[in-house]
Design a protein around this motif. Structure first.
Motif, PDB file in Angstrom:
ATOM      1  N   GLY A 131       0.789  -1.224   0.000  1.00 14.89           N
ATOM      2  CA  GLY A 131       0.000   0.000   0.000  1.00 14.89           C
ATOM      3  C   GLY A 131       0.821   1.275   0.000  1.00 14.89           C
ATOM      4  N   ASN A 132       2.058   1.218   0.504  1.00 14.42           N
ATOM      5  CA  ASN A 132       2.893   2.420   0.573  1.00 14.42           C
ATOM      6  C   ASN A 132       3.923   2.488  -0.550  1.00 14.42           C
ATOM      7  OD1 ASN A 132       1.965   3.587   3.206  1.00 14.42           O
ATOM      8  ND2 ASN A 132       2.617   1.585   3.942  1.00 14.42           N
ATOM      9  N   LEU A 133       3.767   1.606  -1.544  1.00 14.39           N
ATOM     10  CA  LEU A 133       4.744   1.534  -2.625  1.00 14.39           C
ATOM     11  C   LEU A 133       4.134   1.994  -3.942  1.00 14.39           C
ATOM     12  CD1 LEU A 133       6.176  -2.009  -1.775  1.00 14.39           C
ATOM     13  CD2 LEU A 133       6.977   0.204  -0.943  1.00 14.39           C
ATOM     14  N   ASP A 134       5.005   2.422  -4.864  1.00 15.15           N
ATOM     15  CA  ASP A 134       4.497   2.756  -6.189  1.00 15.15           C
ATOM     16  C   ASP A 134       4.146   1.474  -6.938  1.00 15.15           C
ATOM     17  OD1 ASP A 134       6.828   1.677  -7.495  1.00 15.15           O
ATOM     18  OD2 ASP A 134       7.888   3.565  -7.174  1.00 15.15           O
ATOM     19  N   GLN A 135       3.542   1.634  -8.133  1.00 15.24           N
ATOM     20  CA  GLN A 135       3.007   0.485  -8.858  1.00 15.24           C
ATOM     21  C   GLN A 135       4.074  -0.566  -9.149  1.00 15.24           C
ATOM     22  OE1 GLN A 135      -0.158  -0.001  -9.494  1.00 15.24           O
ATOM     23  NE2 GLN A 135      -0.059  -1.811 -10.803  1.00 15.24           N
ATOM     24  N   ASN A 136       5.237  -0.133  -9.642  1.00 15.84           N
ATOM     25  CA  ASN A 136       6.280  -1.091 -10.013  1.00 15.84           C
ATOM     26  C   ASN A 136       6.848  -1.811  -8.793  1.00 15.84           C
ATOM     27  OD1 ASN A 136       6.055  -0.500 -12.736  1.00 15.84           O
ATOM     28  ND2 ASN A 136       7.642   1.083 -12.685  1.00 15.84           N
ATOM     29  N   ALA A 137       7.146  -1.042  -7.740  1.00 12.13           N
ATOM     30  CA  ALA A 137       7.684  -1.647  -6.524  1.00 12.13           C
ATOM     31  C   ALA A 137       6.645  -2.557  -5.881  1.00 12.13           C
ATOM     32  CB  ALA A 137       8.126  -0.562  -5.545  1.00 12.13           C
ATOM     33  N   GLY A 138       5.386  -2.132  -5.907  1.00 17.96           N
ATOM     34  CA  GLY A 138       4.315  -2.944  -5.340  1.00 17.96           C
ATOM     35  C   GLY A 138       4.145  -4.255  -6.075  1.00 17.96           C
ATOM     36  N   GLN A 139       4.237  -4.192  -7.390  1.00 21.67           N
ATOM     37  CA  GLN A 139       4.121  -5.396  -8.216  1.00 21.67           C
ATOM     38  C   GLN A 139       5.218  -6.394  -7.861  1.00 21.67           C
ATOM     39  OE1 GLN A 139       1.698  -5.311 -10.663  1.00 21.67           O
ATOM     40  NE2 GLN A 139       2.136  -7.064 -11.952  1.00 21.67           N
ATOM     41  N   GLU A 140       6.429  -5.890  -7.684  1.00 22.70           N
ATOM     42  CA  GLU A 140       7.566  -6.760  -7.368  1.00 22.70           C
ATOM     43  C   GLU A 140       7.405  -7.378  -5.976  1.00 22.70           C
ATOM     44  OE1 GLU A 140      12.457  -6.543  -7.340  1.00 22.70           O
ATOM     45  OE2 GLU A 140      11.279  -4.779  -7.882  1.00 22.70           O
ATOM     46  N   VAL A 141       6.983  -6.562  -5.009  1.00 20.53           N
ATOM     47  CA  VAL A 141       6.801  -7.055  -3.646  1.00 20.53           C
ATOM     48  C   VAL A 141       5.711  -8.116  -3.593  1.00 20.53           C
ATOM     49  CG1 VAL A 141       5.858  -6.388  -1.391  1.00 20.53           C
ATOM     50  CG2 VAL A 141       7.751  -5.111  -2.362  1.00 20.53           C
ATOM     51  N   MET A 142       4.592  -7.892  -4.301  1.00 20.55           N
ATOM     52  CA  MET A 142       3.508  -8.860  -4.303  1.00 20.55           C
ATOM     53  C   MET A 142       3.945 -10.176  -4.933  1.00 20.55           C
ATOM     54  SD  MET A 142       0.903  -7.842  -2.668  1.00 20.55           S
ATOM     55  CE  MET A 142      -0.026  -9.274  -3.180  1.00 20.55           C
ATOM     56  N   LYS A 143       4.717 -10.089  -5.997  1.00 21.55           N
ATOM     57  CA  LYS A 143       5.212 -11.295  -6.657  1.00 21.55           C
ATOM     58  C   LYS A 143       6.101 -12.092  -5.701  1.00 21.55           C
ATOM     59  CE  LYS A 143       7.527 -12.702 -10.961  1.00 21.55           C
ATOM     60  NZ  LYS A 143       8.723 -13.365 -10.465  1.00 21.55           N
ATOM     61  N   LEU A 144       7.002 -11.411  -5.011  1.00 17.56           N
ATOM     62  CA  LEU A 144       7.891 -12.077  -4.072  1.00 17.56           C
ATOM     63  C   LEU A 144       7.125 -12.653  -2.888  1.00 17.56           C
ATOM     64  CD1 LEU A 144      10.839  -9.525  -4.089  1.00 17.56           C
ATOM     65  CD2 LEU A 144      11.008 -11.927  -4.741  1.00 17.56           C
ATOM     66  N   LEU A 145       6.159 -11.887  -2.376  1.00 15.77           N
ATOM     67  CA  LEU A 145       5.381 -12.339  -1.234  1.00 15.77           C
ATOM     68  C   LEU A 145       4.655 -13.644  -1.544  1.00 15.77           C
ATOM     69  CD1 LEU A 145       4.251 -11.715   1.626  1.00 15.77           C
ATOM     70  CD2 LEU A 145       2.412 -10.462   0.505  1.00 15.77           C
ATOM     71  N   THR A 146       3.996 -13.695  -2.694  1.00 12.28           N
ATOM     72  CA  THR A 146       3.245 -14.899  -3.050  1.00 12.28           C
ATOM     73  C   THR A 146       4.174 -16.072  -3.352  1.00 12.28           C
ATOM     74  OG1 THR A 146       3.079 -14.075  -5.331  1.00 12.28           O
ATOM     75  CG2 THR A 146       1.224 -13.647  -3.876  1.00 12.28           C
ATOM     76  N   GLU A 147       5.291 -15.809  -4.019  1.00 10.97           N
ATOM     77  CA  GLU A 147       6.242 -16.882  -4.328  1.00 10.97           C
ATOM     78  C   GLU A 147       6.828 -17.484  -3.053  1.00 10.97           C
ATOM     79  OE1 GLU A 147       9.116 -15.189  -6.935  1.00 10.97           O
ATOM     80  OE2 GLU A 147       7.870 -15.420  -8.735  1.00 10.97           O
ATOM     81  N   LEU A 148       7.210 -16.631  -2.107  1.00 11.39           N
ATOM     82  CA  LEU A 148       7.806 -17.113  -0.873  1.00 11.39           C
ATOM     83  C   LEU A 148       6.780 -17.878  -0.029  1.00 11.39           C
ATOM     84  CD1 LEU A 148       9.955 -13.970  -0.034  1.00 11.39           C
ATOM     85  CD2 LEU A 148      10.848 -16.241  -0.580  1.00 11.39           C
ATOM     86  N   ALA A 149       5.540 -17.414  -0.024  1.00 12.67           N
ATOM     87  CA  ALA A 149       4.492 -18.140   0.703  1.00 12.67           C
ATOM     88  C   ALA A 149       4.278 -19.518   0.088  1.00 12.67           C
ATOM     89  CB  ALA A 149       3.191 -17.338   0.684  1.00 12.67           C
ATOM     90  N   GLU A 150       4.290 -19.589  -1.238  1.00 13.39           N
ATOM     91  CA  GLU A 150       4.117 -20.875  -1.917  1.00 13.39           C
ATOM     92  C   GLU A 150       5.268 -21.820  -1.598  1.00 13.39           C
ATOM     93  OE1 GLU A 150       3.708 -19.996  -6.036  1.00 13.39           O
ATOM     94  OE2 GLU A 150       1.614 -19.361  -5.865  1.00 13.39           O
ATOM     95  N   GLN A 151       6.491 -21.306  -1.579  1.00 10.71           N
ATOM     96  CA  GLN A 151       7.656 -22.145  -1.313  1.00 10.71           C
ATOM     97  C   GLN A 151       7.576 -22.785   0.071  1.00 10.71           C
ATOM     98  OE1 GLN A 151      11.101 -19.646  -1.956  1.00 10.71           O
ATOM     99  NE2 GLN A 151      10.522 -19.241  -4.078  1.00 10.71           N
TER     100      GLN A 151
END
Length: 234
Positions: free
Chosen positions: A171-191
């Protein structure tokens, strides 16, 4: 069918405001299976964060039941809640809530120390995936918002929790940074096969999840990916 990691049954939450009783949500039936990734959306004040706080045990239900791993929590004492949060729960707060007197490494180590664990290969993996290696010795107060968010994610996942609650993690990040964080968050949760419940205002971030629920006027509805239609889930 497997026992859900999280289940709410006929759940209701009210607050008292002077003489007035405010109902945040009511009659909610909601379950999240182990390893699922679920988004919860709604306008500001709709009760999204309150629902997350109930699941974390920070707020009690007014009525209904909360089950965690099939166990009713109605009679849990503070010690039981503390044990659950310490061993099984990770939280990414909207405002990060990092331990500002400490550096990045010590923040990541904090949940490990609570569980009598030490730094391990999973921590090294988190640091590499979240690109924190060069700032491990820096105090978190000196970091940018994006860097603090990455530290918050690493801290929340360091002890391999079974359940991760994330309140507007981008929520406190710009679109590009937010996209990257969300991708990492979901990938790490899946792992780690961690169950992820995400609260967000963003339809874009909700798309990262397996399922999408919407809270409105105190009720919870499921939004189908295929049609965008809202079906009553209560």
């Amino acid at each position: 069918m497997d026992t859900p990691h999280v289940a709410l049954k006929d759940a209701e939450k009210q607050f008292q405001d002077g003489k007035e009783i405010l109902t945040v949500f009511k009659n909610i039936d909601f379950s999240v299976q182990a390893g699922a990734k679920v988004a919860l959306t709604g306008v500001s004040g709709s009760g999204k964060s309150t629902l997350l706080n109930v699941i974390a045990g920070f707020e009690p239900l007014t009525a209904g039941k909360l089950l965690l791993n099939g166990e009713q929590t109605d009679n849990w004492k503070m010690a039981q809640w503390s044990q659950f949060r310490r061993a099984h729960l990770g939280v990414v707060f909207q405002q990060f809530n990092l331990l500002t007197p400490l550096n990045v490494r010590s923040n990541i180590e904090f949940p490990l120390a609570l569980n009598d664990l030490g730094w391990n290969d999973w921590c090294d993996h988190l640091v590499e995936a979240l690109e924190l290696g060069e700032i491990l010795e820096r105090h978190v107060a000196t970091l940018s918002g994006g860097q603090q968010q990455r530290v918050a994610i690493a801290r929340a996942l360091a002890h391999k929790p079974m359940l991760l609650l994330a309140d507007e993690p981008a929520g406190n990040l710009d679109q590009n940074a937010g996209q990257e964080v969300m991708k990492l968050l979901t990938e790490l949760a899946e792992q780690n096969k961690t169950t992820l419940l995400l609260v967000t205002h963003s339809q874009d971030w909700a798309e990262f999840m397996d399922a999408h629920y919407h809270i409105q006027n105190g009720s919870l509805e499921i939004r189908t990916k295929e049609s965008g239609r809202l079906d009553d889930a209560c």
